[in-house]
Design a protein around this motif. Structure first.
Motif, PDB file in Angstrom:
ATOM      1  N   HIS A  95       0.764  -1.160   0.022  1.00 23.00           N
ATOM      2  CA  HIS A  95      -0.320  -0.203  -0.071  1.00 23.00           C
ATOM      3  C   HIS A  95       0.893   1.411  -0.110  1.00 23.00           C
ATOM      4  O   HIS A  95       0.474   2.198   0.612  1.00 23.00           O
ATOM      5  CB  HIS A  95      -0.880  -0.037   0.982  1.00 23.00           C
ATOM      6  CG  HIS A  95      -1.599  -1.391   1.405  1.00 23.00           C
ATOM      7  ND1 HIS A  95      -2.823  -1.643   0.608  1.00 23.00           N
ATOM      8  CD2 HIS A  95      -1.577  -2.288   2.250  1.00 23.00           C
ATOM      9  CE1 HIS A  95      -3.226  -2.785   0.673  1.00 23.00           C
ATOM     10  NE2 HIS A  95      -2.677  -3.279   1.972  1.00 23.00           N
ATOM     11  N   PRO A 143     -10.938   6.600   7.748  1.00 25.60           N
ATOM     12  CA  PRO A 143     -10.597   7.749   7.551  1.00 25.60           C
ATOM     13  C   PRO A 143     -11.080   8.891   7.847  1.00 25.60           C
ATOM     14  O   PRO A 143     -12.267   8.853   8.297  1.00 25.60           O
ATOM     15  CB  PRO A 143     -10.519   7.794   5.968  1.00 25.60           C
ATOM     16  CG  PRO A 143     -10.686   6.284   5.529  1.00 25.60           C
ATOM     17  CD  PRO A 143     -11.510   5.524   6.735  1.00 25.60           C
ATOM     18  N   ASN A 192      -5.595   8.881   7.661  1.00 25.12           N
ATOM     19  CA  ASN A 192      -5.692   8.986   6.269  1.00 25.12           C
ATOM     20  C   ASN A 192      -6.062   7.578   5.631  1.00 25.12           C
ATOM     21  O   ASN A 192      -5.829   6.533   6.393  1.00 25.12           O
ATOM     22  CB  ASN A 192      -4.521   9.434   5.527  1.00 25.12           C
ATOM     23  CG  ASN A 192      -3.250   8.898   5.764  1.00 25.12           C
ATOM     24  OD1 ASN A 192      -3.393   7.606   5.721  1.00 25.12           O
ATOM     25  ND2 ASN A 192      -2.073   9.537   6.009  1.00 25.12           N
ATOM     26  N   VAL A 193      -6.495   7.427   4.648  1.00 23.16           N
ATOM     27  CA  VAL A 193      -6.877   6.187   4.101  1.00 23.16           C
ATOM     28  C   VAL A 193      -5.814   5.010   4.005  1.00 23.16           C
ATOM     29  O   VAL A 193      -5.810   4.071   4.376  1.00 23.16           O
ATOM     30  CB  VAL A 193      -7.362   6.038   2.477  1.00 23.16           C
ATOM     31  CG1 VAL A 193      -7.560   4.920   1.942  1.00 23.16           C
ATOM     32  CG2 VAL A 193      -8.700   6.947   2.737  1.00 23.16           C
ATOM     33  N   HIS A 194      -4.587   5.616   3.645  1.00 19.86           N
ATOM     34  CA  HIS A 194      -3.463   4.684   3.462  1.00 19.86           C
ATOM     35  C   HIS A 194      -3.139   4.055   4.973  1.00 19.86           C
ATOM     36  O   HIS A 194      -2.869   2.752   5.168  1.00 19.86           O
ATOM     37  CB  HIS A 194      -2.219   5.290   2.993  1.00 19.86           C
ATOM     38  CG  HIS A 194      -1.030   4.541   3.186  1.00 19.86           C
ATOM     39  ND1 HIS A 194       0.008   4.569   4.148  1.00 19.86           N
ATOM     40  CD2 HIS A 194      -0.293   3.657   2.256  1.00 19.86           C
ATOM     41  CE1 HIS A 194       1.007   3.911   4.218  1.00 19.86           C
ATOM     42  NE2 HIS A 194       0.708   3.031   3.034  1.00 19.86           N
ATOM     43  N   SER A 226     -13.849   2.074   4.882  1.00 18.69           N
ATOM     44  CA  SER A 226     -12.995   3.036   4.045  1.00 18.69           C
ATOM     45  C   SER A 226     -13.726   3.412   2.492  1.00 18.69           C
ATOM     46  O   SER A 226     -14.966   2.522   2.363  1.00 18.69           O
ATOM     47  CB  SER A 226     -11.670   2.582   3.474  1.00 18.69           C
ATOM     48  OG  SER A 226     -10.843   3.389   2.930  1.00 18.69           O
ATOM     49  N   TYR A 227     -13.488   4.296   1.678  1.00 17.22           N
ATOM     50  CA  TYR A 227     -13.759   4.599   0.508  1.00 17.22           C
ATOM     51  C   TYR A 227     -13.365   3.483  -0.220  1.00 17.22           C
ATOM     52  O   TYR A 227     -12.271   2.859  -0.356  1.00 17.22           O
ATOM     53  CB  TYR A 227     -13.718   5.827  -0.154  1.00 17.22           C
ATOM     54  CG  TYR A 227     -14.260   7.200   0.727  1.00 17.22           C
ATOM     55  CD1 TYR A 227     -15.736   7.301   0.829  1.00 17.22           C
ATOM     56  CD2 TYR A 227     -13.379   7.988   1.436  1.00 17.22           C
ATOM     57  CE1 TYR A 227     -16.023   8.273   1.478  1.00 17.22           C
ATOM     58  CE2 TYR A 227     -14.047   9.016   2.159  1.00 17.22           C
ATOM     59  CZ  TYR A 227     -15.451   9.117   2.142  1.00 17.22           C
ATOM     60  OH  TYR A 227     -16.039  10.311   2.757  1.00 17.22           O
ATOM     61  N   HIS A 228     -14.095   3.315  -1.720  1.00 13.89           N
ATOM     62  CA  HIS A 228     -13.625   2.670  -2.662  1.00 13.89           C
ATOM     63  C   HIS A 228     -14.165   3.055  -3.935  1.00 13.89           C
ATOM     64  O   HIS A 228     -15.336   3.629  -4.115  1.00 13.89           O
ATOM     65  CB  HIS A 228     -14.225   1.061  -2.434  1.00 13.89           C
ATOM     66  CG  HIS A 228     -13.867   0.385  -3.603  1.00 13.89           C
ATOM     67  ND1 HIS A 228     -12.584  -0.327  -4.125  1.00 13.89           N
ATOM     68  CD2 HIS A 228     -14.736  -0.131  -4.805  1.00 13.89           C
ATOM     69  CE1 HIS A 228     -12.565  -1.019  -5.110  1.00 13.89           C
ATOM     70  NE2 HIS A 228     -13.953  -0.888  -5.783  1.00 13.89           N
ATOM     71  N   GLN A 234      -9.267   3.666  -7.982  1.00 17.57           N
ATOM     72  CA  GLN A 234      -8.343   3.866  -6.709  1.00 17.57           C
ATOM     73  C   GLN A 234      -8.901   2.711  -5.796  1.00 17.57           C
ATOM     74  O   GLN A 234      -9.278   3.264  -4.610  1.00 17.57           O
ATOM     75  CB  GLN A 234      -8.648   5.225  -6.137  1.00 17.57           C
ATOM     76  CG  GLN A 234      -7.271   5.587  -5.310  1.00 17.57           C
ATOM     77  CD  GLN A 234      -6.216   5.633  -5.910  1.00 17.57           C
ATOM     78  OE1 GLN A 234      -6.021   6.041  -7.050  1.00 17.57           O
ATOM     79  NE2 GLN A 234      -5.151   5.335  -5.018  1.00 17.57           N
ATOM     80  N   ILE A 253      -9.113  -0.192  -2.779  1.00 18.61           N
ATOM     81  CA  ILE A 253      -8.290  -0.795  -1.597  1.00 18.61           C
ATOM     82  C   ILE A 253      -7.685  -2.258  -2.174  1.00 18.61           C
ATOM     83  O   ILE A 253      -8.552  -3.113  -2.361  1.00 18.61           O
ATOM     84  CB  ILE A 253      -9.174  -0.830  -0.364  1.00 18.61           C
ATOM     85  CG1 ILE A 253      -9.717   0.569  -0.027  1.00 18.61           C
ATOM     86  CG2 ILE A 253      -8.480  -1.307   0.797  1.00 18.61           C
ATOM     87  CD1 ILE A 253      -8.818   1.630   0.379  1.00 18.61           C
ATOM     88  N   TYR A 261      -6.626  10.703  -0.486  1.00 15.55           N
ATOM     89  CA  TYR A 261      -7.764   9.844  -1.421  1.00 15.55           C
ATOM     90  C   TYR A 261      -8.630  10.572  -2.235  1.00 15.55           C
ATOM     91  O   TYR A 261      -8.966  10.698  -3.243  1.00 15.55           O
ATOM     92  CB  TYR A 261      -8.238   8.901  -0.573  1.00 15.55           C
ATOM     93  CG  TYR A 261      -9.012   7.703  -1.351  1.00 15.55           C
ATOM     94  CD1 TYR A 261      -8.291   6.490  -1.493  1.00 15.55           C
ATOM     95  CD2 TYR A 261     -10.287   7.907  -1.549  1.00 15.55           C
ATOM     96  CE1 TYR A 261      -9.167   5.495  -2.399  1.00 15.55           C
ATOM     97  CE2 TYR A 261     -11.208   6.942  -2.291  1.00 15.55           C
ATOM     98  CZ  TYR A 261     -10.408   5.818  -2.587  1.00 15.55           C
ATOM     99  OH  TYR A 261     -11.154   4.917  -3.392  1.00 15.55           O
ATOM    100  N   GLN A 301      -7.218  12.496  -5.128  1.00 16.12           N
ATOM    101  CA  GLN A 301      -7.329  11.535  -6.158  1.00 16.12           C
ATOM    102  C   GLN A 301      -8.697  11.518  -6.887  1.00 16.12           C
ATOM    103  O   GLN A 301      -8.747  11.372  -8.247  1.00 16.12           O
ATOM    104  CB  GLN A 301      -6.746  10.403  -5.804  1.00 16.12           C
ATOM    105  CG  GLN A 301      -5.341  10.290  -5.544  1.00 16.12           C
ATOM    106  CD  GLN A 301      -4.877   9.151  -4.878  1.00 16.12           C
ATOM    107  OE1 GLN A 301      -5.669   8.195  -4.556  1.00 16.12           O
ATOM    108  NE2 GLN A 301      -3.398   9.298  -4.525  1.00 16.12           N
TER     109      GLN A 301
END
Length: 324
Positions: A26, A98, A128-130, A146-148, A152, A154, A205, A208
């Motif tokens: 990641h 996040p 953060n997402v990472h 998390s977002y998906h 982008q 996961i 994220y 992006q």
């Protein structure tokens, strides 16, 4: 020397690919390469033969690989023993979330769960997402939210983790209205009339996602970046003060839209500039656990996950692998 360097090195030895290992760890490939170089600097010699493809280890690298496996196993065993000292009634479910979702989605979601699933103890770590994903990979949380988005995704090992979709989130541009209720600034702007833009920090994220919106929008947007931060709440605060246009999740601004404190920055007739993301939950498969959680906590997490599976139905599935 950092433990994550050893974990990176073990991944590289096993995949024999810098790009694939960077995905699994990641991080970007340049960042992954720098960490391998840092490990080589610590060792004082080359560990990877960069003249070959696929990547292979030097004799020194092979020696370190064997030792790294032993060291990492010993550290994992020690962590399991330390966690074994937890009190048996410590049934707190740990969430990694996040920042934006921690402010917008999570509080209302937990309220709904407590009404329909029942009371439970929870602990939230906002990152953060990472870093939120890394908490899951390192076994430091029970559930990752998390977002998906397909552009982008996961990237989690489908043999170790399962996923379900909790809902969807739309991100779009908003701005403060003027005294007449019209947007202070209207997209798309012009080359001679740049619009003040409140943007996400590089690598964020949602930043992006905004880049993807602008790339797919089909309209040239003319922005002057006047402010940036990695948190949507920070951008919303600046937008509410009239400092410019910000792309924000709908859940973060729904109250402000109802109160007409923010309005869409996209005028009627202009193509929509928005994107829809999934909000997903991930957990480690029971068969992949290393035994570090006590049985009470496992039962609590399992009961909650079973409830979510029942609510989400066909949306529950394994996380989809990413192919570059």
């Amino acid at each position: 020397m950092e433990t994550k360097w050893l974990e990176d090195f073990v991944s590289l030895a096993e995949t024999r690919s810098f790009s694939r290992s960077a995905q699994l760890r990641h991080v970007t490939q340049p960042a992954f390469s720098r960490r391998i170089q840092s490990l080589e600097a610590w060792a004082g010699m080359d560990l990877v033969d960069r003249s070959s493809y696929p990547t292979r280890l030097t004799p020194a690298g092979q020696t370190l690989y064997d030792q790294a496996l032993e060291m990492l196993r010993a550290l994992q065993s020690t962590r399991a023993m330390l966690r074994g000292h937890a009190l048996p009634d410590q049934d707190v479910i740990g969430f990694a979330v996040p920042h934006t979702l921690a402010f917008t989605f999570f509080p209302a979601w937990v309220s709904s769960l407590r009404r329909h699933f029942g009371p439970f103890k929870s602990s939230l770590t906002a990152l953060n997402v990472h870093d939120a994903v890394m908490r899951m990979v390192e076994g430091s949380c029970d559930i990752l939210i998390s977002y998906h988005h397909p552009a982008q995704p996961i990237q989690l090992d489908t043999q170790r983790y399962e996923m379900l979709t909790l809902g969807h989130e739309v991100i779009a541009p908003y701005v403060k209205p003027d005294a007449n209720g019209a947007p202070l600034h209207k997209l798309p702007g012009a080359a001679g009339h740049l619009l003040p833009y409140l943007g996400y920090s590089p690598g964020a994220y949602l930043g992006q996602m905004v880049d993807l919106i602008l790339k797919r929008g089909g309209v040239a947007v003319h922005f002057d970046r006047v402010y940036e931060t990695d948190m949507s709440e920070g951008l919303k605060a600046m937008a509410l003060e009239g400092h410019g246009i910000a792309f924000l999740p709908h859940s973060a601004v729904k109250n402000e839209l109802q109160a007409h404190r923010l309005v869409s920055a996209v005028p009627a007739g202009m193509a929509s500039l928005e994107i829809t993301m999934e909000v997903r939950a991930y957990r480690q498969l029971p068969s992949a656990r290393d035994g570090q959680r006590n049985s009470v906590q496992k039962r609590t997490v399992q009961a909650l996950w079973d409830y979510l599976l029942g609510q989400c139905g066909d949306d529950a599935q394994a996380p989809q692998p990413f192919t570059p």
